[in-house]
Motif scaffolding. Sequence first.
Motif, PDB file in Angstrom:
ATOM      1  N   VAL A   1       1.088  -1.497  -0.160  1.00  0.00           N
ATOM      2  CA  VAL A   1      -0.304  -0.313   0.334  1.00  0.00           C
ATOM      3  C   VAL A   1       1.170   1.335  -0.182  1.00  0.00           C
ATOM      4  CG1 VAL A   1      -1.649   1.362   1.202  1.00  0.00           C
ATOM      5  CG2 VAL A   1      -1.853  -1.278   1.662  1.00  0.00           C
ATOM      6  N   HIS A   2       0.727   1.962  -1.004  1.00  0.00           N
ATOM      7  CA  HIS A   2       1.618   3.493  -0.828  1.00  0.00           C
ATOM      8  C   HIS A   2       0.921   4.261   0.658  1.00  0.00           C
ATOM      9  CE1 HIS A   2       1.378   2.798  -4.981  1.00  0.00           C
ATOM     10  NE2 HIS A   2       0.280   3.322  -5.704  1.00  0.00           N
ATOM     11  N   GLU A   3       2.843   4.730   1.120  1.00  0.00           N
ATOM     12  CA  GLU A   3       2.263   5.503   1.931  1.00  0.00           C
ATOM     13  C   GLU A   3       1.521   6.646   1.853  1.00  0.00           C
ATOM     14  OE1 GLU A   3       6.322   4.796   4.316  1.00  0.00           O
ATOM     15  OE2 GLU A   3       4.861   6.242   4.578  1.00  0.00           O
ATOM     16  N   GLU A   4       1.060   7.258   1.207  1.00  0.00           N
ATOM     17  CA  GLU A   4       0.095   8.245   1.176  1.00  0.00           C
ATOM     18  C   GLU A   4      -1.624   8.462   1.867  1.00  0.00           C
ATOM     19  OE1 GLU A   4       1.821   7.989  -3.031  1.00  0.00           O
ATOM     20  OE2 GLU A   4       3.021   7.786  -0.740  1.00  0.00           O
ATOM     21  N   ALA A   5      -1.475   6.702   0.641  1.00  0.00           N
ATOM     22  CA  ALA A   5      -2.441   6.289   0.767  1.00  0.00           C
ATOM     23  C   ALA A   5      -2.837   5.975   1.690  1.00  0.00           C
ATOM     24  CB  ALA A   5      -2.924   5.179   0.068  1.00  0.00           C
ATOM     25  N   LEU A   6      -2.072   5.002   3.150  1.00  0.00           N
ATOM     26  CA  LEU A   6      -2.643   5.083   4.729  1.00  0.00           C
ATOM     27  C   LEU A   6      -3.047   6.388   5.184  1.00  0.00           C
ATOM     28  CD1 LEU A   6       0.869   2.556   4.869  1.00  0.00           C
ATOM     29  CD2 LEU A   6      -1.976   2.354   5.166  1.00  0.00           C
ATOM     30  N   ALA A   7      -1.824   7.516   5.040  1.00  0.00           N
ATOM     31  CA  ALA A   7      -1.895   8.749   5.540  1.00  0.00           C
ATOM     32  C   ALA A   7      -3.495   9.182   5.026  1.00  0.00           C
ATOM     33  CB  ALA A   7      -1.210   9.660   4.978  1.00  0.00           C
ATOM     34  N   LYS A   8      -3.541   9.092   4.383  1.00  0.00           N
ATOM     35  CA  LYS A   8      -5.321   9.394   4.179  1.00  0.00           C
ATOM     36  C   LYS A   8      -6.509   8.576   4.667  1.00  0.00           C
ATOM     37  CE  LYS A   8      -6.960   9.984  -0.088  1.00  0.00           C
ATOM     38  NZ  LYS A   8      -6.753   9.722  -1.573  1.00  0.00           N
ATOM     39  N   LEU A   9      -5.818   7.458   5.299  1.00  0.00           N
ATOM     40  CA  LEU A   9      -7.137   7.332   6.405  1.00  0.00           C
ATOM     41  C   LEU A   9      -7.295   7.975   7.469  1.00  0.00           C
ATOM     42  CD1 LEU A   9      -4.894   3.366   6.246  1.00  0.00           C
ATOM     43  CD2 LEU A   9      -7.974   4.274   5.365  1.00  0.00           C
ATOM     44  N   GLY A  10      -6.598   9.447   7.816  1.00  0.00           N
ATOM     45  CA  GLY A  10      -6.715  10.416   8.684  1.00  0.00           C
ATOM     46  C   GLY A  10      -8.679  10.319   8.233  1.00  0.00           C
ATOM     47  N   GLU A  11      -8.727  11.021   7.240  1.00  0.00           N
ATOM     48  CA  GLU A  11      -9.932  11.149   6.352  1.00  0.00           C
ATOM     49  C   GLU A  11     -11.167  10.253   6.515  1.00  0.00           C
ATOM     50  OE1 GLU A  11     -11.460  13.274   4.326  1.00  0.00           O
ATOM     51  OE2 GLU A  11      -9.644  13.904   3.691  1.00  0.00           O
ATOM     52  N   GLN A  12     -10.735   8.910   7.438  1.00  0.00           N
ATOM     53  CA  GLN A  12     -11.934   8.046   8.425  1.00  0.00           C
ATOM     54  C   GLN A  12     -12.259   7.989   9.527  1.00  0.00           C
ATOM     55  OE1 GLN A  12     -10.094   6.639   4.807  1.00  0.00           O
ATOM     56  NE2 GLN A  12     -12.071   8.119   3.941  1.00  0.00           N
ATOM     57  N   GLY A  13     -11.015   9.162  10.233  1.00  0.00           N
ATOM     58  CA  GLY A  13     -11.299   9.484  11.041  1.00  0.00           C
ATOM     59  C   GLY A  13      -9.582   8.553  12.301  1.00  0.00           C
ATOM     60  N   ILE A  14      -9.183   8.011  11.304  1.00  0.00           N
ATOM     61  CA  ILE A  14      -7.544   7.584  11.557  1.00  0.00           C
ATOM     62  C   ILE A  14      -6.934   7.820  12.579  1.00  0.00           C
ATOM     63  CG2 ILE A  14      -6.330   5.313  11.792  1.00  0.00           C
ATOM     64  CD1 ILE A  14      -8.841   3.930  11.016  1.00  0.00           C
ATOM     65  N   THR A  15      -6.221   7.547  13.430  1.00  0.00           N
ATOM     66  CA  THR A  15      -5.257   8.503  14.131  1.00  0.00           C
ATOM     67  C   THR A  15      -4.015   7.738  13.957  1.00  0.00           C
ATOM     68  OG1 THR A  15      -5.678   7.660  16.082  1.00  0.00           O
ATOM     69  CG2 THR A  15      -6.152  10.227  15.510  1.00  0.00           C
ATOM     70  N   LYS A  16      -3.902   7.186  13.874  1.00  0.00           N
ATOM     71  CA  LYS A  16      -2.262   6.225  13.308  1.00  0.00           C
ATOM     72  C   LYS A  16      -2.182   5.121  12.288  1.00  0.00           C
ATOM     73  CE  LYS A  16      -0.377   4.731  16.884  1.00  0.00           C
ATOM     74  NZ  LYS A  16       0.328   4.309  18.591  1.00  0.00           N
ATOM     75  N   VAL A  17      -1.501   4.889  12.222  1.00  0.00           N
ATOM     76  CA  VAL A  17      -1.317   3.309  11.124  1.00  0.00           C
ATOM     77  C   VAL A  17      -0.085   2.866  11.588  1.00  0.00           C
ATOM     78  CG1 VAL A  17      -1.508   2.313   8.338  1.00  0.00           C
ATOM     79  CG2 VAL A  17      -2.464   4.482   8.894  1.00  0.00           C
ATOM     80  N   LEU A  18      -0.036   1.420  11.027  1.00  0.00           N
ATOM     81  CA  LEU A  18       0.825   0.481  11.418  1.00  0.00           C
ATOM     82  C   LEU A  18       1.488  -0.218  10.743  1.00  0.00           C
ATOM     83  CD1 LEU A  18      -0.061  -0.424  14.990  1.00  0.00           C
ATOM     84  CD2 LEU A  18       1.759   1.188  14.845  1.00  0.00           C
ATOM     85  N   TYR A  19       2.245  -0.174  10.122  1.00  0.00           N
ATOM     86  CA  TYR A  19       2.615  -0.698   8.662  1.00  0.00           C
ATOM     87  C   TYR A  19       3.528  -1.711   8.377  1.00  0.00           C
ATOM     88  CZ  TYR A  19       3.637  -0.847   3.518  1.00  0.00           C
ATOM     89  OH  TYR A  19       4.074  -1.158   2.364  1.00  0.00           O
ATOM     90  N   ASP A  20       3.624  -2.585   8.315  1.00  0.00           N
ATOM     91  CA  ASP A  20       4.582  -3.754   7.867  1.00  0.00           C
ATOM     92  C   ASP A  20       4.366  -3.920   6.549  1.00  0.00           C
ATOM     93  OD1 ASP A  20       6.388  -6.273   8.408  1.00  0.00           O
ATOM     94  OD2 ASP A  20       5.641  -6.432  10.006  1.00  0.00           O
ATOM     95  N   ALA A  21       6.189  -4.036   6.205  1.00  0.00           N
ATOM     96  CA  ALA A  21       6.444  -3.491   4.767  1.00  0.00           C
ATOM     97  C   ALA A  21       7.157  -5.077   3.997  1.00  0.00           C
ATOM     98  CB  ALA A  21       7.238  -2.346   4.067  1.00  0.00           C
ATOM     99  N   ASP A  22       7.144  -6.147   5.197  1.00  0.00           N
ATOM    100  CA  ASP A  22       8.020  -7.028   4.696  1.00  0.00           C
ATOM    101  C   ASP A  22       7.214  -7.561   3.813  1.00  0.00           C
ATOM    102  OD1 ASP A  22       8.932 -10.314   4.787  1.00  0.00           O
ATOM    103  OD2 ASP A  22       8.721 -10.068   7.024  1.00  0.00           O
TER     104      ASP A  22
END
Lengths: 246, 326
Positions: free
Chosen positions: B44-65
């Motif tokens: 998943v692109h990092e920008e797409a993850l940050a944009k989860l703020g739109e849905q009210g998410i404050t923090k995203v944990l990302y495992d890039a393995d």
Amino acid sequence: MKILVCISNVPDTTSKINFTGDNKEFDKNGVQFVINPWDEYALTRAIELKEAKGGSVTVLNVGEADAEPNIRKALAIGADDAIRVNAHPKDAFFVAQQIAAVAKENNYDMILMGKESIDYNGFQVHNMVGEMLGIPSVTPAFKLDMVDDSTARLEREIEGGKEVVEVKLPFVASAQQPMSEPRIPNMRGIMTARTKPLAVREPVGAEAKAEYVGFSKPEKKGGVKMIDAENAGELIKLLRNEAKVL
Amino acid sequence: MSVLVFVEGLNGEIKKSSLEAASYGSQVAQQLGTTATAVAIGEVHEEALAKLGEQGITKVLYDADDRLKQFVADAYVKVIAKAAQQESAKVLVFSNSNIGAAVGSKLAVRLNGSLATNVTTLPNTDGGSFIVTRGVFSGKAFADVNLTSDVKIIAVKKNSFEVSENGGATATVEKLSADLADADFAAAPKETVMQDTDGGILLPEAEIVVSGGRGLKGPENWHLVEDLAKALGAATACSKPVSDLDWRPHHEHVGQTGITVSPNLYIAIGISGAIQHLAGVNSSKVIVVINKDPEAPFFKAADYGIVGDAFDVVPKLIEAARALDK
Ligand SMILES: Cc1cc2nc3c(=O)[nH]c(=O)nc-3n(C[C@H](O)[C@H](O)[C@H](O)COP(=O)(O)OP(=O)(O)OC[C@H]3O[C@@H](n4cnc5c(N)ncnc54)[C@H](O)[C@@H]3O)c2cc1C
Ligand SMILES: Cc1cc2nc3c(=O)[nH]c(=O)nc-3n(C[C@H](O)[C@H](O)[C@H](O)COP(=O)(O)OP(=O)(O)OC[C@H]3O[C@@H](n4cnc5c(N)ncnc54)[C@H](O)[C@@H]3O)c2cc1C
């Protein structure tokens, strides 16, 4: 090869669904019960594998005595023996614990289930059992073949595609169309089913984790609005301006 | 304590069903007076993850393995369990997809939690209860379920919640590593084959579905379904006999023994409306039926209907749909 097939006893697909006791219980009155349709795909595939490679097929149901006609039906279709865990299941976790307990006492090479029960629509028992036993669970699979004596090759559906998975025995898998062509029991099958062993055992102590507190039915539709075929294009306008879905 | 949402990616973006789950999760968090964290795996692109703020998410944990690009249940479970532990999550939210329900079920065992799949409402938390409503009896009923364990796991039915938008808010993205071992990948797929949707829309994610039945006479007439779908931005589906006859692939078959869809709009062309077919589509918000037989049972379940020959009616619909301004 020793195969366990888990079957759920569910209302026939055409049943009217009603509830009793202040909408707290499903009303079984006048309802015809069948083997969960997806479980039939698992059952026939298990029988096909047994016919090709030898071994045995055991069917397992967690439920009350009223499930026995359908357990016998599974025997008539070609399973060798059956186990019924005599319990009134309360939720999927309870059912999974019973299946895992039976599996731990017997060394099944594979445990096959349906993708989902058509009554409680959980889509969960197979993965729970896999996790409880610490073996892979491949769900939902639409193809299952043996690569060699210890490895199976399955194709499972994922959103937008499929995956090909090879797993070592033992494993859990759930079936969906078109894994096999379900069979109708023949006369000979029905006769022999009567004498095949059906063991009834008591449940292991297990808790339910989801408490069903009540049921409801969807609101009735307001009725259909008909549009003249000559003015079919009108429909598109209604979908945009009235239904607001375009 | 927090709410943890698992989000699935597809081609670098987050699936719509996962955006719905994220919106759901942050509403639950609000209800419980806490925050919602998302956990993402794979590509998943990092920008797409940050944009989860739109849905009210404050923090995203990302495992890039890299090995997580493919779905491997055991490995995914390990990553999500790690995130849950790190966040002391008491509520875990998934989309009710093949992947979401699978990892949710396994986590229910591992975390000793209560699981409800196919959920259609936010929880009722009055008096210490945690009651959600879920679809049962193949769309013919709903059940209210109290999740009694300390950890509650919810798989949200697709297209049951609006994707919320929160005026450009962004979430912080943090790396997560679950120290995965080779053994966690023992059941990794040998091969993943994605359908060639020809730039079209995936059926399980679609908001509009155009579906054809045996009334269309043969695969050579499917351009009617496809053209209408294209004009409306819809996915295509079919009845069981149509896929049994190999007019269409099996993954398009909806109903009791096929897939269940709940789009905003389901258009059925030349389908009789057998109860087993309805089981897969009856939670669609608006149903349109086109059938030459006025007695076809499907009309009873429809919101809009046209009695007529599909070969006359559908071309008119295609024309009207193409004329819509987008
Ligand atoms: C309120 C309530 C009342 C119930 N009353 C009854 C009842 O009176 N009689 C009764 O028999 N059951 C009863 N059940 C159990 C129910 O029929 C299901 O077995 C159970 O809830 C699991 O459903 P699921 O949709 O989560 O399964 P899913 O996870 O969708 O099922 C997947 C697969 O698991 C296997 N499986 C599921 N259930 C069983 C089972 N019971 N035995 C063997 N294999 C199974 C099947 O292969 C199935 O295809 C009741 C459940 C609830 C919640
Ligand atoms: C256990 C079980 C599970 C099943 N699961 C499923 C399932 O998952 N999904 C599913 O779809 N079915 C399922 N079925 C089958 C189901 O019962 C029906 O047989 C099936 O849905 C019928 O498909 P159809 O409507 O395309 O065909 P038909 O029933 O043949 O209907 C064709 C319709 O097209 C109309 N028509 C004909 N010509 C035209 C024209 N020129 N213009 C407009 N209309 C026209 C006819 O009036 C008719 O209503 C299942 C059955 C069983 C027993």
